[in-house]
Design a protein around this motif. Structure first.
Motif, mmCIF file in Angstrom:
data_model
loop_
_atom_site.group_PDB
_atom_site.id
_atom_site.type_symbol
_atom_site.label_atom_id
_atom_site.label_comp_id
_atom_site.label_asym_id
_atom_site.label_seq_id
_atom_site.Cartn_x
_atom_site.Cartn_y
_atom_site.Cartn_z
ATOM 1 N N LYS A 124 -10.435 1.459 1.864
ATOM 2 C CA LYS A 124 -9.720 1.508 3.137
ATOM 3 C C LYS A 124 -8.680 2.617 3.176
ATOM 4 O O LYS A 124 -8.037 2.832 4.204
ATOM 5 C CB LYS A 124 -9.056 0.154 3.407
ATOM 6 N N ARG A 125 -8.495 3.306 2.060
ATOM 7 C CA ARG A 125 -7.572 4.439 2.047
ATOM 8 C C ARG A 125 -8.194 5.643 2.744
ATOM 9 O O ARG A 125 -9.426 5.793 2.781
ATOM 10 C CB ARG A 125 -7.193 4.799 0.616
ATOM 11 N N ALA A 126 -7.341 6.487 3.290
ATOM 12 C CA ALA A 126 -7.835 7.689 3.972
ATOM 13 C C ALA A 126 -8.682 8.541 3.030
ATOM 14 O O ALA A 126 -9.672 9.150 3.452
ATOM 15 C CB ALA A 126 -6.668 8.491 4.524
ATOM 16 N N GLU A 127 -8.278 8.569 1.758
ATOM 17 C CA GLU A 127 -9.064 9.260 0.739
ATOM 18 C C GLU A 127 -9.425 8.252 -0.352
ATOM 19 O O GLU A 127 -8.536 7.712 -1.012
ATOM 20 C CB GLU A 127 -8.286 10.427 0.133
ATOM 21 N N PHE A 128 -10.712 8.010 -0.508
ATOM 22 C CA PHE A 128 -11.176 7.083 -1.534
ATOM 23 C C PHE A 128 -10.859 7.671 -2.900
ATOM 24 O O PHE A 128 -11.228 8.800 -3.210
ATOM 25 C CB PHE A 128 -12.676 6.857 -1.385
ATOM 26 N N ASP A 129 -10.149 6.899 -3.739
ATOM 27 C CA ASP A 129 -9.646 7.461 -4.996
ATOM 28 C C ASP A 129 -9.973 6.629 -6.226
ATOM 29 O O ASP A 129 -9.540 6.954 -7.330
ATOM 30 C CB ASP A 129 -8.122 7.642 -4.917
ATOM 31 N N ALA A 130 -10.741 5.559 -6.073
ATOM 32 C CA ALA A 130 -10.997 4.677 -7.214
ATOM 33 C C ALA A 130 -11.860 5.368 -8.267
ATOM 34 O O ALA A 130 -12.821 6.065 -7.950
ATOM 35 C CB ALA A 130 -11.673 3.397 -6.754
ATOM 36 N N LYS A 131 -11.498 5.149 -9.531
ATOM 37 C CA LYS A 131 -12.298 5.619 -10.660
ATOM 38 C C LYS A 131 -13.149 4.502 -11.246
ATOM 39 O O LYS A 131 -13.953 4.748 -12.150
ATOM 40 C CB LYS A 131 -11.382 6.200 -11.735
ATOM 41 N N VAL A 132 -12.968 3.311 -10.735
ATOM 42 C CA VAL A 132 -13.812 2.184 -11.102
ATOM 43 C C VAL A 132 -13.778 1.184 -9.954
ATOM 44 O O VAL A 132 -12.750 1.044 -9.267
ATOM 45 C CB VAL A 132 -13.334 1.513 -12.417
ATOM 46 N N GLU A 164 0.846 -1.186 0.000
ATOM 47 C CA GLU A 164 0.000 0.000 0.000
ATOM 48 C C GLU A 164 0.885 1.240 0.000
ATOM 49 O O GLU A 164 1.819 1.335 0.789
ATOM 50 C CB GLU A 164 -0.929 0.009 1.219
ATOM 51 N N ARG A 165 0.587 2.172 -0.899
ATOM 52 C CA ARG A 165 1.421 3.372 -1.041
ATOM 53 C C ARG A 165 0.737 4.636 -0.565
ATOM 54 O O ARG A 165 1.343 5.702 -0.570
ATOM 55 C CB ARG A 165 1.824 3.538 -2.517
ATOM 56 N N GLU A 166 -0.529 4.521 -0.160
ATOM 57 C CA GLU A 166 -1.284 5.697 0.266
ATOM 58 C C GLU A 166 -1.656 5.576 1.741
ATOM 59 O O GLU A 166 -1.713 4.472 2.287
ATOM 60 C CB GLU A 166 -2.558 5.844 -0.574
ATOM 61 N N PRO A 167 -1.930 6.715 2.400
ATOM 62 C CA PRO A 167 -2.373 6.654 3.802
ATOM 63 C C PRO A 167 -3.656 5.834 3.943
ATOM 64 O O PRO A 167 -4.522 5.855 3.064
ATOM 65 C CB PRO A 167 -2.610 8.129 4.149
ATOM 66 N N ILE A 168 -3.750 5.112 5.035
ATOM 67 C CA ILE A 168 -4.887 4.230 5.298
ATOM 68 C C ILE A 168 -5.818 4.890 6.304
ATOM 69 O O ILE A 168 -5.381 5.566 7.241
ATOM 70 C CB ILE A 168 -4.385 2.883 5.850
ATOM 71 N N ASP A 169 -7.110 4.698 6.123
ATOM 72 C CA ASP A 169 -8.090 5.183 7.084
ATOM 73 C C ASP A 169 -7.778 4.603 8.458
ATOM 74 O O ASP A 169 -7.485 3.406 8.591
ATOM 75 C CB ASP A 169 -9.489 4.770 6.640
ATOM 76 N N GLU A 205 12.594 -4.703 4.835
ATOM 77 C CA GLU A 205 11.859 -3.482 5.173
ATOM 78 C C GLU A 205 10.394 -3.568 4.778
ATOM 79 O O GLU A 205 9.576 -2.744 5.219
ATOM 80 C CB GLU A 205 12.504 -2.280 4.485
ATOM 81 N N SER A 206 10.029 -4.554 3.974
ATOM 82 C CA SER A 206 8.641 -4.631 3.513
ATOM 83 C C SER A 206 7.764 -5.509 4.392
ATOM 84 O O SER A 206 6.532 -5.457 4.287
ATOM 85 C CB SER A 206 8.590 -5.168 2.077
ATOM 86 N N ARG A 207 8.341 -6.296 5.263
ATOM 87 C CA ARG A 207 7.558 -7.308 5.963
ATOM 88 C C ARG A 207 6.462 -6.717 6.847
ATOM 89 O O ARG A 207 5.389 -7.290 6.991
ATOM 90 C CB ARG A 207 8.471 -8.224 6.772
ATOM 91 N N ASP A 208 6.716 -5.562 7.443
ATOM 92 C CA ASP A 208 5.671 -4.954 8.277
ATOM 93 C C ASP A 208 4.906 -3.862 7.536
ATOM 94 O O ASP A 208 4.186 -3.065 8.136
ATOM 95 C CB ASP A 208 6.260 -4.398 9.574
ATOM 96 N N THR A 209 5.028 -3.859 6.195
ATOM 97 C CA THR A 209 4.325 -2.884 5.369
ATOM 98 C C THR A 209 2.913 -3.368 5.070
ATOM 99 O O THR A 209 2.726 -4.525 4.679
ATOM 100 C CB THR A 209 5.078 -2.692 4.030
#
Length: 257
Positions: free
Chosen positions: A173-181, A35-40, A65-69
């Motif tokens: 689940k992202r802090a800002e919903f961004d889906a276009k579909v 996940e690359r965006e802030p989460i709710d 570094e990715s295991r707890d991402t």
């Protein structure tokens, strides 16, 4: 009559730095991207460590570094760790636009670039097949039989019922919903146990006849990064291939030869 669209998803050499594995018998492991965006703050999102605790052992270590991402678990497949629905969302117009044109009964197919590995000792596999490319290759890993598609207009003003129907999707689940579909798969959707190869057995970068004969793509250049369209006749053929790959992998060998 049903049509199909195939798009590239899942872990790759950029995110998180490794591709998911495919074993000599064609069995695959689906690994999502990070996940690359802030989460709710109220959302529950698994990390790679959470997934690894429930998946069969991998033949390699993930970058430390990715295991707890947290992962961007999209698409989600019912029965996969942490998933009980079939949903997919996308914020990029280049994919959202074509996906929005799909209708109930059509197929949204997901393919990933995967690296061939010998399985860990704890993982039981079957006899090797002839169509797993050396090194890396591109493989279909799952399919949604479309139940519902919400286009960009619908995504801008989700109703309460739509919010509930897609509550488990990673974009919700992202802090800002961004889906276009947003896409919901029906009961015939599935995550494949074996990958369906799009690459030729001699080289991952060489397209096989699923790409060159069934899809709209020429197979020239980096075809494994592009969207692949299948018309109604090609979709019927492709479905016959994907429906038998888990139980009768030899049929795929015969069809590709």
């Amino acid at each position: 009559m049903a049509r199909a669209l195939a798009i590239n998803v899942a872990a790759n050499t950029n995110l998180p730095g490794v591709r998911g594995p495919i074993y000599p018998d064609g069995s695959v492991v689906y690994l999502p991207i990070p996940e690359r965006e802030p989460i709710d703050s109220a959302a529950e999102v698994p990390t790679y460590d959470d997934l690894l605790a429930e998946l069969a052992p991998l033949p390699f270590e993930l970058p430390g570094e990715s295991r707890d991402t947290p992962v961007h678990l999209d698409p989600e497949f019912a029965g996969y760790p942490g998933c009980d629905s079939y949903t997919y969302g996308d914020e990029h117009g280049v994919k959202a636009g074509p996906i929005s044109g799909l209708e109930p009964g059509d197929s949204l197919l997901f393919y990933a670039t995967l690296t061939r590995h010998e399985p860990p000792a704890e993982v039981d596999t079957e006899p090797a097949v002839e169509w797993v490319a050396p090194g890396w290759g591109a493989y279909l890993i799952g399919e949604f039989r479309i139940d519902r598609v919400l286009d960009s207009d619908a995504c801008r003003s989700l109703s309460a019922a739509e919010k509930a129907a897609f509550a488990s999707n990673a974009h919700r689940k992202r802090a800002e919903f961004d889906a276009k579909v947003l896409v919901r798969g029906g009961k015939d959707s599935q995550l494949f146990g074996r990958g369906v190869p799009l690459s030729a057995p001699e080289s991952g970068s060489t397209a096989n006849r699923i790409v060159t004969e069934l899809s709209n793509d020429s197979g020239n250049g980096p075809w494994w990064r592009r969207r692949l369209w299948f018309d109604t006749e090609a979709t019927a053929t492709l479905r016959s291939v994907t429906e038998s790959v888990d139980s009768h992998p030899q049929r795929l060998t015969e069809w590709l030869s």
